[in-house]
Design a protein around this motif. Structure first.
Motif, PDB file in Angstrom:
ATOM      1  N   ILE A 165       0.875  -1.183   0.000  1.00  0.00           N
ATOM      2  CA  ILE A 165       0.000   0.000   0.000  1.00  0.00           C
ATOM      3  C   ILE A 165       0.905   1.223   0.000  1.00  0.00           C
ATOM      4  O   ILE A 165       1.748   1.384   0.892  1.00  0.00           O
ATOM      5  CB  ILE A 165      -0.925   0.053   1.225  1.00  0.00           C
ATOM      6  N   SER A 174       0.365   5.258  -0.323  1.00  0.00           N
ATOM      7  CA  SER A 174      -0.607   6.340  -0.422  1.00  0.00           C
ATOM      8  C   SER A 174      -0.422   7.282   0.759  1.00  0.00           C
ATOM      9  O   SER A 174       0.126   6.900   1.792  1.00  0.00           O
ATOM     10  CB  SER A 174      -2.035   5.774  -0.413  1.00  0.00           C
ATOM     11  N   TRP A 194      -6.929   4.257   2.601  1.00  0.00           N
ATOM     12  CA  TRP A 194      -5.744   3.516   3.082  1.00  0.00           C
ATOM     13  C   TRP A 194      -6.188   2.581   4.209  1.00  0.00           C
ATOM     14  O   TRP A 194      -5.880   1.386   4.211  1.00  0.00           O
ATOM     15  CB  TRP A 194      -4.711   4.503   3.579  1.00  0.00           C
ATOM     16  N   GLU A 199      -2.019   5.370  -4.577  1.00  0.00           N
ATOM     17  CA  GLU A 199      -3.037   6.415  -4.460  1.00  0.00           C
ATOM     18  C   GLU A 199      -3.470   6.962  -5.811  1.00  0.00           C
ATOM     19  O   GLU A 199      -4.656   7.086  -6.097  1.00  0.00           O
ATOM     20  CB  GLU A 199      -2.516   7.554  -3.582  1.00  0.00           C
TER      21      GLU A 199
END
Length: 595
Positions: free
Chosen positions: A76, A78, A84, A125
């Protein structure tokens, strides 16, 4: 002083099988309680526990439909935001392992984490972060983009996945299984992947709950503005969900004060740099106003510090000081409380050392200021100050289940079941980090007889002058950065004949100082200006009063720009990359010692 202190294990251990089950439990036990506050346009929307679980399940099913299986590592990358958090809970519910990457990371760092972790999928993102992630890598996994309506896309993709299949996936992991690979921020060398277990995070939140029961209570609220890729923000969010605390998210630190006024948090968790900015901004406004306002703020600051010192523990302030404190509470401190949303009476500081003067100021201004200490390797927390019984300057006592030992060379060692499992695929780093069950933190500290730990520096940061004097730079750096005009300071002097410093000027407070003295131009235009040099010298002189002459700063140089994450001198949580600063400003350092 003592060399070892242990806190008894938690009375009530973490009650569910893995982290994902927190969301399921909340929906069952308190379906109507607010889980998350989400900013939609200009309005904050409350999402209750029942609705939040349905969102988590929908996203989790989407990941399962895309081939995510229990144990898969998923990146991940972002800024801190609602999605998130939702994606992380969904991945845990699908049995996956989260691998967070700071949104400020370089392509080279992304390549290392993608390949080292063996990630099978990445979530980013937007297109800009996607370009960074893929800019310097041959990694061929799929990439999903949040701003391409990802949540709806996953919901549609998982429509045919049954609740039974999701339930099976969410029950795959136990407390001894991996929940996250969190890579160290890399102040030196390559980031190392810390294997965090479900029981590591779970054990920490159970222990923090026991220690800080009055902070993490149902129906309270907080704002998370730290990077969710950092262990402090992650453990904060897990603790909030565990205790039914409503959370809101804000990625832009320049909007934090605005957001505080909108959601009115009941407590905050911050890093020291943000608290410094809050104080420096207030001090600069008062200084810019001049006259009586400037004098009142200075007097209020000193009164808060004196009051905090006088009332520490079971102490009581003298009548005269109490009266002054009451007056300034109405004139000054109340405005600070208003700036933090009006309902916040407790601030927990972690992620780095908080200067003692700043700690006393915030406590004297009416906040229960609790400094804590931990590392990624400790699943976030090792020690924290008790509610209403903090010792400013210390990072508190071991949380339940943690034992702290001070080694012969002063290094802080830790033993706990909540420590990380080890460094991912890095046996040499593991061999260096452990002695039997004791983890070597790399920090230097002291323990008092009641178990309060004080961190005095980093082992690798200790400066040894040419005269053989050991100097920990952090104390002087904290004192210098407490000055409203100074943003950061780096103390140097290893194998040199005296101690010196590199100093940067705070870009937020500089304009008011410049206007007050009738100057023009930017910091870079005034590096040799007599008034600016004198202002920094005053701060240096004040800092030097706290140390011996052998440890005092003899010379300094003012740099044109602040250190920054973008510039590479700071980690995403605003810790100094000392080696980068030394390399980048080696010419300035050499010039300090040229004569």
């Amino acid at each position: 002083m003592t060399t070892e202190f242990a806190s008894p294990p938690v009375v009530n251990p973490f009650p569910v099988q893995n982290l994902s089950r927190i969301v399921f439990r909340n929906a069952e036990n308190t379906p109507d309680a607010v889980a998350v506050l989400r900013l939609v346009g200009t309005e904050w929307t409350e999402i209750n526990c029942a609705d939040y679980l349905e969102q988590v399940k929908a996203v989790a099913k989407g990941f399962i439909a895309r081939g995510v299986t229990p144990g898969d590592r998923v990146v991940i990358m972002s800024h801190t935001r609602y999605e998130w958090s939702l994606i992380a809970w969904a991945l845990w519910s699908a049995g996956a392992v989260t691998v967070p990457i700071y949104e400020t990371s370089s392509s080279d760092q992304c390549d290392w984490i993608l390949t080292d972790s063996g990630a099978t999928l990445a979530v980013v993102e937007d297109a800009e972060i996607r370009a960074t992630l893929t800019g310097d890598t041959e990694w061929k996994g799929d990439i999903l983009t949040i701003e391409d309506d990802l949540i709806a896309e996953l919901g549609a993709a998982g429509a045919d996945i049954s609740d039974a299949r999701l339930e099976e996936a969410s029950l795959t992991a136990g407390l001894d299984d991996l929940c996250s690979l969190i890579y160290t921020s890399g102040t030196t060398g390559r980031p190392k992947g810390c294997e965090i277990l479900h029981g590591g995070f779970g054990g920490v939140v159970a222990a923090v709950d026991e220690r800080l029961q009055e902070a993490f209570v149902p129906n309270s609220r907080t704002l998370i503005f730290l990077p969710l890729a950092h262990v402090l923000a992650r453990i904060l969010e897990v603790a909030c969900f565990y205790k039914g605390v409503a959370v809101a998210h804000e990625p832009d630190t320049t909007k934090v004060v605005e957001r505080l006024g909108e959601i009115h948090p009941t407590f905050l968790v911050s890093v020291p740099r943000v608290l410094e900015k809050v104080y420096n901004s207030a001090a600069a406004k008062a200084e810019n106003a001049g006259g009586a306002k400037a004098k009142i703020f200075k007097a209020a600051t000193q009164t808060a510090i004196d009051y905090s010192k006088a009332t520490e523990g079971a102490g009581k302030a003298p009548l005269g000081l109490s009266l002054k404190h009451k007056v300034f509470s109405a004139l000054v401190y109340s405005k600070l409380h208003d700036a933090l949303g009006g309902e916040c009476d407790r601030v927990i500081s972690g992620g780095g050392p908080l200067g003692e003067r700043l700690g006393h100021f915030f406590r004297g201004a009416g906040f229960d200021l609790l400094e804590g200490y931990g590392l990624t390797e400790s699943s976030g927390v090792l020690t924290v100050n008790p509610i209403n019984n903090a010792r400013i300057g210390s990072v508190g006592t071991p949380i339940p289940g943690v034992t702290i030992r001070i080694a012969e060379d002063g290094e802080v060692l830790a033993k706990a079941e909540t420590l990380f499992h080890g460094y991912w695929q890095n046996p040499s780093a593991n061999a260096d980090a452990w002695t039997d069950d004791w983890y070597h933190t790399g920090d230097i500290g002291e323990l008092d007889d009641e178990g309060y730990l004080t961190i005095t520096g980093r082992k690798k940061d200790l400066i040894v002058t040419a005269g053989g004097k050991n100097v920990s730079p952090s104390q002087l750096e904290d004192l210098l950065s407490a000055d409203p005009l100074i943003s950061q300071a780096v103390v140097v002097g290893d194998n040199r004949s005296f101690i010196a410093a590199l100093v940067t000027i705070d870009q937020e407070t500089f304009p008011s100082w410049r206007d007050k003295y009738g100057k023009t131009g930017e910091v870079s235009d005034l590096l040799q200006d007599g008034d600016l040099v004198a202002a920094v010298q005053d701060a240096v002189d004040r800092a030097n009063r706290s140390v011996s002459r052998a440890e005092s700063i003899r010379k300094f140089t003012i740099l044109a720009d602040e250190f920054s994450v973008e510039g590479g001198e700071l980690t995403p949580t605003l810790k100094l990359k000392r080696n980068v600063v030394h390399d980048r400003f080696s010419g300035d350092i050499e010039e300090l010692y040229a004569t």
